[in-house]
Every structure is written in structure tokens, then in C-alpha cells.
Design an enzyme around this catalytic site. Structure first.
Site, PDB file in Angstrom:
ATOM      1  N   GLY A  12       0.829  -1.079  -0.029  1.00 11.70           N
ATOM      2  CA  GLY A  12       0.164  -0.052   0.058  1.00 11.70           C
ATOM      3  C   GLY A  12       0.948   1.282   0.068  1.00 11.70           C
ATOM      4  O   GLY A  12       2.182   1.206   0.110  1.00 11.70           O
ATOM      5  N   ASP A  13       0.088   2.378  -0.088  1.00 11.41           N
ATOM      6  CA  ASP A  13       0.819   3.721  -0.270  1.00 11.41           C
ATOM      7  C   ASP A  13       1.903   3.950  -1.283  1.00 11.41           C
ATOM      8  O   ASP A  13       2.710   4.418  -1.045  1.00 11.41           O
ATOM      9  CB  ASP A  13       1.717   4.076   1.326  1.00 11.41           C
ATOM     10  N   LYS A  16      -1.048   5.399  -5.470  1.00  8.47           N
ATOM     11  CA  LYS A  16      -2.299   5.053  -6.598  1.00  8.47           C
ATOM     12  C   LYS A  16      -3.058   6.291  -6.971  1.00  8.47           C
ATOM     13  O   LYS A  16      -3.465   6.200  -8.097  1.00  8.47           O
ATOM     14  CB  LYS A  16      -3.056   3.769  -6.163  1.00  8.47           C
ATOM     15  N   LYS A  18      -2.562   9.292  -7.200  1.00  7.05           N
ATOM     16  CA  LYS A  18      -2.215  10.318  -8.246  1.00  7.05           C
ATOM     17  C   LYS A  18      -2.396   9.692  -9.779  1.00  7.05           C
ATOM     18  O   LYS A  18      -2.630  10.245 -10.637  1.00  7.05           O
ATOM     19  CB  LYS A  18      -0.586  10.654  -7.789  1.00  7.05           C
ATOM     20  N   GLY A  40      -6.076   5.976   1.941  1.00 11.32           N
ATOM     21  CA  GLY A  40      -6.104   7.301   1.977  1.00 11.32           C
ATOM     22  C   GLY A  40      -5.360   7.801   0.609  1.00 11.32           C
ATOM     23  O   GLY A  40      -3.918   7.326   0.503  1.00 11.32           O
ATOM     24  N   HIS A  41      -5.940   8.055  -0.314  1.00 10.16           N
ATOM     25  CA  HIS A  41      -5.433   8.199  -1.787  1.00 10.16           C
ATOM     26  C   HIS A  41      -5.264   9.877  -1.970  1.00 10.16           C
ATOM     27  O   HIS A  41      -6.006  10.613  -2.087  1.00 10.16           O
ATOM     28  CB  HIS A  41      -6.290   7.924  -2.847  1.00 10.16           C
ATOM     29  N   THR A  42      -4.050  10.230  -1.902  1.00 10.37           N
ATOM     30  CA  THR A  42      -3.389  11.743  -1.725  1.00 10.37           C
ATOM     31  C   THR A  42      -3.417  12.157  -3.285  1.00 10.37           C
ATOM     32  O   THR A  42      -2.659  11.547  -4.233  1.00 10.37           O
ATOM     33  CB  THR A  42      -1.862  11.970  -1.313  1.00 10.37           C
ATOM     34  N   THR A 125      -5.527   0.220  10.879  1.00  5.69           N
ATOM     35  CA  THR A 125      -5.729   1.680  10.536  1.00  5.69           C
ATOM     36  C   THR A 125      -6.794   2.034  11.798  1.00  5.69           C
ATOM     37  O   THR A 125      -7.056   3.342  11.859  1.00  5.69           O
ATOM     38  CB  THR A 125      -6.254   2.067   9.270  1.00  5.69           C
ATOM     39  N   GLN A 219      -4.996  -0.379  -0.811  1.00  6.85           N
ATOM     40  CA  GLN A 219      -3.669  -1.064  -0.248  1.00  6.85           C
ATOM     41  C   GLN A 219      -2.902  -1.612  -1.308  1.00  6.85           C
ATOM     42  O   GLN A 219      -2.829  -0.987  -2.289  1.00  6.85           O
ATOM     43  CB  GLN A 219      -4.427  -2.219   0.775  1.00  6.85           C
ATOM     44  N   PRO A 298       4.233   7.186  11.361  1.00  6.01           N
ATOM     45  CA  PRO A 298       5.400   6.925  10.538  1.00  6.01           C
ATOM     46  C   PRO A 298       5.556   5.452   9.773  1.00  6.01           C
ATOM     47  O   PRO A 298       5.132   4.789  10.279  1.00  6.01           O
ATOM     48  CB  PRO A 298       6.455   6.926  11.202  1.00  6.01           C
TER      49      PRO A 298
HETATM   50  P1  IMP Z   1      -6.993  -2.554   8.318  1.00  8.76           P
HETATM   51  O1  IMP Z   1      -7.062  -2.604   6.611  1.00  8.76           O
HETATM   52  O2  IMP Z   1      -7.316  -1.085   8.866  1.00  8.76           O
HETATM   53  O3  IMP Z   1      -7.586  -3.653   9.066  1.00  8.76           O
HETATM   54  O4  IMP Z   1      -5.278  -2.830   8.343  1.00  8.76           O
HETATM   55  C1  IMP Z   1      -4.665  -4.041   8.192  1.00  8.76           C
HETATM   56  C2  IMP Z   1      -3.293  -3.765   7.808  1.00  8.76           C
HETATM   57  O5  IMP Z   1      -3.360  -3.128   6.627  1.00  8.76           O
HETATM   58  C3  IMP Z   1      -2.551  -2.977   8.707  1.00  8.76           C
HETATM   59  O6  IMP Z   1      -1.259  -3.340   8.573  1.00  8.76           O
HETATM   60  C4  IMP Z   1      -2.574  -1.541   8.052  1.00  8.76           C
HETATM   61  O7  IMP Z   1      -1.499  -0.779   8.255  1.00  8.76           O
HETATM   62  C5  IMP Z   1      -2.310  -1.913   6.380  1.00  8.76           C
HETATM   63  N1  IMP Z   1      -3.360  -0.900   5.648  1.00  8.76           N
HETATM   64  C6  IMP Z   1      -4.638  -0.934   5.734  1.00  8.76           C
HETATM   65  N2  IMP Z   1      -4.827   0.145   4.751  1.00  8.76           N
HETATM   66  C7  IMP Z   1      -3.630   0.531   4.259  1.00  8.76           C
HETATM   67  C8  IMP Z   1      -3.279   1.442   3.332  1.00  8.76           C
HETATM   68  O8  IMP Z   1      -4.190   2.275   2.744  1.00  8.76           O
HETATM   69  N3  IMP Z   1      -2.152   1.759   3.133  1.00  8.76           N
HETATM   70  C9  IMP Z   1      -1.031   1.020   3.654  1.00  8.76           C
HETATM   71  N4  IMP Z   1      -1.428  -0.096   4.717  1.00  8.76           N
HETATM   72  C10 IMP Z   1      -2.884  -0.169   4.846  1.00  8.76           C
END
Ligand code: IMP
Length: 406
Positions: A12-13, A16, A18, A40-42, A125, A219, A298
Site C-alpha cells: 500500500g501507499d 495510486k 495520483k 488514503g489516496h493523496t 488503521t 492497499q 510513520p
Molecule cells: P486494516 O485494513 O485497517 O484492517 O489494517 C490491516 C493492515 O493493513 C495494517 O497493517 C494496516 O496498516 C494496513 N493498511 C490498511 N490500509 C492501508 C493503506 O491504505 N495503506 C497502507 N497500509 C494499509
């Protein structure tokens, strides 16, 4: 015109938002098919930084239809806030350009509460995603159709009852505190009702009419419930299979673009073979501003890891790569890339020569330093996937499009 899926190839991150925003310029539809407010799509828009959590990233493009499909889980209260914030910035958000599947599941304050009680081992999250998908699989969840049909409150009561005995054992006041959220849920339901419909037919029609359909993954592949680093994963299928079950339509998805950062990051717990704990990792975090767009946490940082890309390519059948944050590697020498694993399972690295010239203003591949081009050639050769999009900074014009899908 073919369908195109934008999929995170790491944890993830990857950037995507952009890429989707750029390709949405010529897309008829942008569709979210899994996940929810954990994303969180910036996007950088008219000098402002917008973080979209539940609304698809095509919303900023006039004329583009944005759909949230059945595979998603939606927090109605946060969604209303997001829509109002977008409207406050002058962005049109109406049922004509935003449709929500009646089959998507509702994330309630109860799910967020359950996540806060159980999510810390995984480092979730905290947005209630896992508990909501769990209730979906238990067949006790609430679907968005309840919001449109006016029977949300009885379902909310039923859900509270279902969880009452387990919650009472931990915190006897929790259920009565949560019950008070019924009013906010009802208000959100009235606001959202006009957006809720069976979106499958419009999606199917758009596909039959050869319109450009963009599928916006959330993700990344290594967070896929089935194919990721279980149990340190999210609760949906982030890989291409999720686009089929998550829309309920057999779309022709001819382009599957891997969005890939030039290094690796991860938030939350779980394995991360190329993680850097010292000054190089700190430098990547600082230069790349690697803090979670949803939680502000972080991000853990490390070198690019090609074996994990091989894994995600196997699940997704990538046809091209969008490489992001290449500018963040400027000044690093050597640049390490994990290309395999030692017999004991540790990453084995190859060192590539770094470059020092600022690449963030380059407007063509030919303007990149030769060492930078050598790095790109190395990645393409090693993965056998062409790099069709290159992102050299957050702004829309800091992007080199070599062979976009349309
Ligand atoms: P959940 O999706 O909130 O249940 O989190 C499960 C795992 O996925 C955790 O390690 C989160 O940090 C990770 N995660 C969920 N959404 C994102 C995302 O959009 N970006 C990066 N990691 C994510």
C-alpha cells in the site's frame, strides 16, 4: 476501450491516487472495488492536498462517473464528511457522478470500537474494516441498501444485540454508549440514500459500450487477505480477483498496472525483509514524507524488493508498471535492490549506481541522468514488465507517461 486496473504492488501507499487521478482524465468511470476508509489516496489539486478515503479518485475530473462497488465497506458518517469537504472545495459530488452499491457493507461505530479493542496486534488503521468484513462473512452485517430503504435503525439495533454479550464482558457501558450513534447513522443514511443503487448494470453497460473503465485498487498485493503476509494483512482481496468479485461484473480488464514505489514502505506490523532501521531508512522517510495518509503513523521504510513484486505479479498478471517516488532516490549511492533470497531467507541485494542531479523537473526520459535510466532498464529487465508511467514528484505534471492505456 479496455478496462484498466490500478493495483498496489507492495504494502500500500505506492501513490495510486495520483496515477488514478491522471488516468481518470480520459476515463468514463472510476470504480473502487474493495477496502474502505482504511485507504488514503493523496491527490494534489489546484494547489491543495486532498486525501480521499472512500470516494474514488476520479471525482475531481468533470464528467467522470465514480462508483463504489459491492466489495467495499463504507463508513456512512465519514463518507458524508468527505463529500461535504469535497463540495466545500468546489468539487461536484452528486448522484450523477457518484454511485454507491446497495450491496456494499456498512461500517458502523461498533465496528470501529471492535477494531480499537482487537486491531493492535496487526497494527490496523482502526477504521473498523476487519470487524465489518467479519460481520459480512458471519451474515449479520448491514448493507447500504438499508440506508436507502429506511430500515437502518432496526438493523443497527439487531447488530448491537448480536455483539452485546461479548462486549458487555469487556466494557459494560460500551453498548449503551454506542447506541447513541443511531442518530448520526440515520442522518448519514438520509444524506446518502440518493447515491445508493444497483451499480452493476451501468458498469456492465459501460463495458459493453467499450468505455474507459478504471478500477482503483486500495492497499497493496502484500496486504491481500489470501495472498499477502497473513495474518498481517487487510480483510479484502486487493489483487485482481477482488476486482471481479468486488464489482460483480465480468469486466474486460486488459491493462493491469502495478503501482510501485522505487523503494518499499509498510505501515502496521508484519514481515518486511528489506526494512532499513538506520539512517538510510530515516532519510527515505524524511525525503519521501512517509507518514500514513489515514493515520499519520510513520511508515517503515526499506529498499525495493523485487521478489515481492514477483509474488504480486503472479497474482495480478501485471501488464505495466507505474514507478513512483523515483525522485526520492536522488543523492543516494549506491541504490540497493533486493533481487532474491539467500538460503536462509534473507534478501540478497544488487547495488546500482546512484545519481545526484535533480530529476523532479524532467519532462522526458531522455532528460534523466544516464545512471537513472540504467536503474529503470535494470528494473524492466529483471521484472520483464515495462515501466509505462514514471512519477517524479507529487504534482500532476511531474509525471512521464510513456505508454498510458488510453
Ligand atoms: P486494516 O485494513 O485497517 O484492517 O489494517 C490491516 C493492515 O493493513 C495494517 O497493517 C494496516 O496498516 C494496513 N493498511 C490498511 N490500509 C492501508 C493503506 O491504505 N495503506 C497502507 N497500509 C494499509
Amino acid at each position: 476501450m479496455p478496462g484498466c486496473a490500478i493495483l498496489g504492488a507492495q504494502w500500500g501507499d505506492e501513490g495510486k491516487g495520483k496515477i488514478v487521478d491522471l488516468l481518470a482524465r480520459r476515463a468514463h468511470m472510476v470504480v473502487r472495488f474493495q477496502g474502505g476508509a482504511n485507504a488514503g489516496h493523496t491527490i494534489h489539486h489546484r494547489g491543495k492536498v486532498l486525501v480521499l478515503h472512500q470516494v474514488p479518485s476520479g471525482i475531481l475530473r468533470p464528467g467522470c462517473v465514480n462508483l463504489v462497488a459491492n466489495g467495499c465497506v463504507l463508513d456512512p458518517i465519514l463518507l458524508v464528511d468527505e463529500i461535504l469537504a469535497l463540495r466545500g472545495l468546489g468539487v461536484q459530488v452528486e448522484p450523477s457522478n457518484l454511485g454507491i452499491s446497495e450491496r456494499a457493507h456498512v461500517v458502523t461505530p461498533l465496528h470501529r470500537h471492535l477494531d480499537s479493542l482487537s486491531g493492535s496486534t496487526i497494527g490496523t488503521t482502526g477504521r473498523g474494516i476487519g470487524p465489518c468484513y467479519t460481520d459480512k462473512a458471519r451474515r449479520v452485517g448491514i448493507r447500504m441498501e438499508s440506508l436507502a430503504q429506511g430500515n437502518l435503525l432496526p438493523q443497527w439495533e439487531r447488530l448491537l444485540e448480536y455483539h452485546a454479550s461479548a462486549l458487555d464482558a469487556v466494557d459494560p457501558s460500551a453498548i449503551s454508549n454506542l447506541r447513541a450513534a443511531g442518530d448520526s447513522l440515520q442522518r448519514a443514511a438520509s444524506f446518502l440514500a440518493p447515491f445508493i443503487r444497483d451499480i452493476r448494470h451501468e458498469l456492465h453497460r459501460a463495458d459493453s459500450d467499450d468505455r474507459n473503465i478504471l478500477l482503483e485498487g486500495a492497499q497493496g498485493a502484500l496486504l491481500d487477505l489470501d495472498h499477502g503476509t497473513y495474518p498481517f494483512v487487510t480483510s479484502s482481496n486487493t489483487t485482481i480477483g477482488g476486482a471481479y468479485t468486488g464489482t460483480g461484473v465480468h469486466l474486460r480488464i486488459q491493462h493491469r498496472i502495478a503501482v510501485l514505489k522505487a523503494y518499499t514502505t509498510r505501515v502496521g506490523n508484519g514481515p518486511f525483509p528489506t526494512e532499513l532501521h538506520g539512517s538510510i531508512g530515516q532519510r527515505l522517510r524524511r525525503v519521501g514524507n512517509e507518514y500514513g495518509a489515514t493515520t499519520g503513523r510513520p511508515r517503515r521504510c526499506g529498499w525495493l524488493d523485487l521478489p515481492i513484486l514477483t509474488e504480486s505479479a503472479m497474482a495480478n498478471g501485471f501488464t505495466a508498471m507505474a514507478l513512483t517516488k523515483l525522485d526520492c532516490l536522488t543523492g543516494m549511492d549506491p541504490i540497493r535492490v533486493a533481487t532474491g533470497r539467500t538460503p536462509s531467507g534473507d534478501p540478497s541485494y544488487q547495488d546500482l549506481a546512484g545519481w545526484t542531479a535533480d530529476i523532479s523537473t524532467a519532462r522526458a526520459i531522455s532528460q534523466l541522468p544516464s545512471r537513472c535510466r540504467a536503474y529503470l532498464n535494470f528494473l524492466e529487465r529483471h521484472t520483464e514488465i515495462p515501466i509505462s508511467i514514471l512519477s517524479l514528484g507529487p504534482a500532476r505534471d511531474q509525471t512521464l507517461l510513456q505508454e498510458p492505456p488510453w
